[in-house]
Design a protein around this motif. Structure first.
Motif, PDB file in Angstrom:
ATOM      1  N   GLU A 142       0.851  -1.191   0.000  1.00 28.98           N
ATOM      2  CA  GLU A 142       0.000   0.000   0.000  1.00 28.98           C
ATOM      3  C   GLU A 142       0.882   1.233   0.000  1.00 28.98           C
ATOM      4  O   GLU A 142       1.946   1.251   0.613  1.00 28.98           O
ATOM      5  N   ILE A 143       0.435   2.267  -0.693  1.00 25.66           N
ATOM      6  CA  ILE A 143       1.092   3.567  -0.629  1.00 25.66           C
ATOM      7  C   ILE A 143       0.133   4.501   0.095  1.00 25.66           C
ATOM      8  O   ILE A 143      -1.002   4.686  -0.331  1.00 25.66           O
ATOM      9  N   ILE A 144       0.602   5.056   1.197  1.00 26.59           N
ATOM     10  CA  ILE A 144      -0.213   5.971   1.982  1.00 26.59           C
ATOM     11  C   ILE A 144       0.258   7.382   1.665  1.00 26.59           C
ATOM     12  O   ILE A 144       1.403   7.735   1.919  1.00 26.59           O
ATOM     13  N   GLN A 145      -0.636   8.183   1.114  1.00 29.95           N
ATOM     14  CA  GLN A 145      -0.309   9.562   0.774  1.00 29.95           C
ATOM     15  C   GLN A 145      -1.265  10.455   1.556  1.00 29.95           C
ATOM     16  O   GLN A 145      -2.476  10.437   1.317  1.00 29.95           O
ATOM     17  N   ASP A 146      -0.710  11.199   2.521  1.00 25.53           N
ATOM     18  CA  ASP A 146      -1.541  12.006   3.399  1.00 25.53           C
ATOM     19  C   ASP A 146      -0.652  13.007   4.124  1.00 25.53           C
ATOM     20  O   ASP A 146       0.551  13.076   3.877  1.00 25.53           O
ATOM     21  N   SER A 147      -1.226  13.731   5.044  1.00 23.66           N
ATOM     22  CA  SER A 147      -0.443  14.674   5.846  1.00 23.66           C
ATOM     23  C   SER A 147       0.442  13.882   6.806  1.00 23.66           C
ATOM     24  O   SER A 147       0.119  12.739   7.161  1.00 23.66           O
ATOM     25  N   PRO A 148       1.561  14.463   7.247  1.00 20.03           N
ATOM     26  CA  PRO A 148       2.413  13.760   8.210  1.00 20.03           C
ATOM     27  C   PRO A 148       1.657  13.317   9.465  1.00 20.03           C
ATOM     28  O   PRO A 148       1.879  12.214   9.975  1.00 20.03           O
ATOM     29  N   GLU A 149       0.751  14.155   9.951  1.00 13.61           N
ATOM     30  CA  GLU A 149      -0.013  13.813  11.151  1.00 13.61           C
ATOM     31  C   GLU A 149      -0.870  12.568  10.935  1.00 13.61           C
ATOM     32  O   GLU A 149      -0.943  11.681  11.781  1.00 13.61           O
ATOM     33  N   ARG A 150      -1.541  12.492   9.797  1.00 14.46           N
ATOM     34  CA  ARG A 150      -2.398  11.334   9.509  1.00 14.46           C
ATOM     35  C   ARG A 150      -1.574  10.075   9.239  1.00 14.46           C
ATOM     36  O   ARG A 150      -1.961   8.983   9.636  1.00 14.46           O
ATOM     37  N   ILE A 151      -0.454  10.235   8.565  1.00 16.49           N
ATOM     38  CA  ILE A 151       0.422   9.077   8.335  1.00 16.49           C
ATOM     39  C   ILE A 151       0.938   8.558   9.672  1.00 16.49           C
ATOM     40  O   ILE A 151       0.988   7.349   9.902  1.00 16.49           O
ATOM     41  N   TRP A 152       1.299   9.466  10.575  1.00 19.35           N
ATOM     42  CA  TRP A 152       1.761   9.085  11.915  1.00 19.35           C
ATOM     43  C   TRP A 152       0.704   8.226  12.603  1.00 19.35           C
ATOM     44  O   TRP A 152       0.995   7.173  13.148  1.00 19.35           O
ATOM     45  N   LYS A 153      -0.551   8.646  12.561  1.00 26.60           N
ATOM     46  CA  LYS A 153      -1.637   7.906  13.216  1.00 26.60           C
ATOM     47  C   LYS A 153      -1.894   6.564  12.544  1.00 26.60           C
ATOM     48  O   LYS A 153      -2.125   5.559  13.214  1.00 26.60           O
ATOM     49  N   LYS A 154      -1.865   6.534  11.214  1.00 29.57           N
ATOM     50  CA  LYS A 154      -2.160   5.305  10.470  1.00 29.57           C
ATOM     51  C   LYS A 154      -1.095   4.227  10.651  1.00 29.57           C
ATOM     52  O   LYS A 154      -1.382   3.047  10.544  1.00 29.57           O
ATOM     53  N   THR A 155       0.147   4.634  10.898  1.00 27.21           N
ATOM     54  CA  THR A 155       1.253   3.668  10.929  1.00 27.21           C
ATOM     55  C   THR A 155       1.776   3.380  12.326  1.00 27.21           C
ATOM     56  O   THR A 155       2.712   2.596  12.481  1.00 27.21           O
ATOM     57  N   LYS A 156       1.182   3.940  13.349  1.00 26.69           N
ATOM     58  CA  LYS A 156       1.766   3.872  14.688  1.00 26.69           C
ATOM     59  C   LYS A 156       1.925   2.461  15.249  1.00 26.69           C
ATOM     60  O   LYS A 156       2.844   2.204  16.003  1.00 26.69           O
ATOM     61  N   LYS A 157       1.084   1.519  14.869  1.00 26.38           N
ATOM     62  CA  LYS A 157       1.170   0.172  15.441  1.00 26.38           C
ATOM     63  C   LYS A 157       2.332  -0.642  14.885  1.00 26.38           C
ATOM     64  O   LYS A 157       2.797  -1.570  15.531  1.00 26.38           O
ATOM     65  N   LYS A 158       2.807  -0.303  13.675  1.00 24.47           N
ATOM     66  CA  LYS A 158       3.836  -1.135  13.041  1.00 24.47           C
ATOM     67  C   LYS A 158       5.155  -0.415  12.792  1.00 24.47           C
ATOM     68  O   LYS A 158       6.017  -0.945  12.126  1.00 24.47           O
ATOM     69  N   ARG A 159       5.336   0.752  13.326  1.00 24.01           N
ATOM     70  CA  ARG A 159       6.581   1.470  13.071  1.00 24.01           C
ATOM     71  C   ARG A 159       7.360   1.664  14.348  1.00 24.01           C
ATOM     72  O   ARG A 159       6.824   1.581  15.431  1.00 24.01           O
ATOM     73  N   ARG A 160       8.644   1.953  14.181  1.00 24.89           N
ATOM     74  CA  ARG A 160       9.522   2.148  15.341  1.00 24.89           C
ATOM     75  C   ARG A 160      10.175   3.524  15.342  1.00 24.89           C
ATOM     76  O   ARG A 160      11.102   3.753  16.077  1.00 24.89           O
ATOM     77  N   HIS A 161       9.706   4.416  14.494  1.00 15.80           N
ATOM     78  CA  HIS A 161      10.250   5.776  14.456  1.00 15.80           C
ATOM     79  C   HIS A 161       9.624   6.607  15.574  1.00 15.80           C
ATOM     80  O   HIS A 161       8.498   6.366  15.986  1.00 15.80           O
ATOM     81  N   ARG A 162      10.354   7.622  15.995  1.00 15.80           N
ATOM     82  CA  ARG A 162       9.774   8.622  16.893  1.00 15.80           C
ATOM     83  C   ARG A 162       9.040   9.636  16.029  1.00 15.80           C
ATOM     84  O   ARG A 162       9.335   9.816  14.853  1.00 15.80           O
TER      85      ARG A 162
END
Length: 84
Positions: free
Chosen positions: A56-76
């Motif tokens: 999947e390619i997620i194209q959105d604002s940084p804030e929305r991408i942060w919320k959508k990916t929070k369960k599977k990412r390890r970035h701050r």
């Protein structure tokens, strides 16, 4: 269609091990039919090391991408905003 992405070796290792689930980029591919990425590991490796299918390619604002990916990412949070 395939596209090549240059990625630092430490992130390539995390992608290939399955630890890193997302690759954040400021720009999306120009072509909409890209479904596979060719992973080029940058210096000191300097070679193509793998191919991966794009789920999947997620194209959105940084804030929305942060919320959508929070369960599977390890970035701050700040790191993600810097990348986007």
């Amino acid at each position: 269609m395939k596209a090549i992405l240059s990625i630092r070796p430490e992130y390539v290792d995390r992608i290939l091990s399955g630890e890193k689930k997302y690759e954040f980029r400021k720009r999306i591919f120009k072509r909409e039919d890209v479904d596979t990425i060719v992973i080029y590991s940058t210096s000191p490796c300097c070679r193509v090391v793998a191919e991966a299918s794009i789920a999947e390619i997620i194209q959105d604002s940084p804030e929305r991408i942060w919320k959508k990916t929070k369960k599977k990412r390890r970035h701050r949070e700040g790191e993600v905003y810097d990348l986007l």
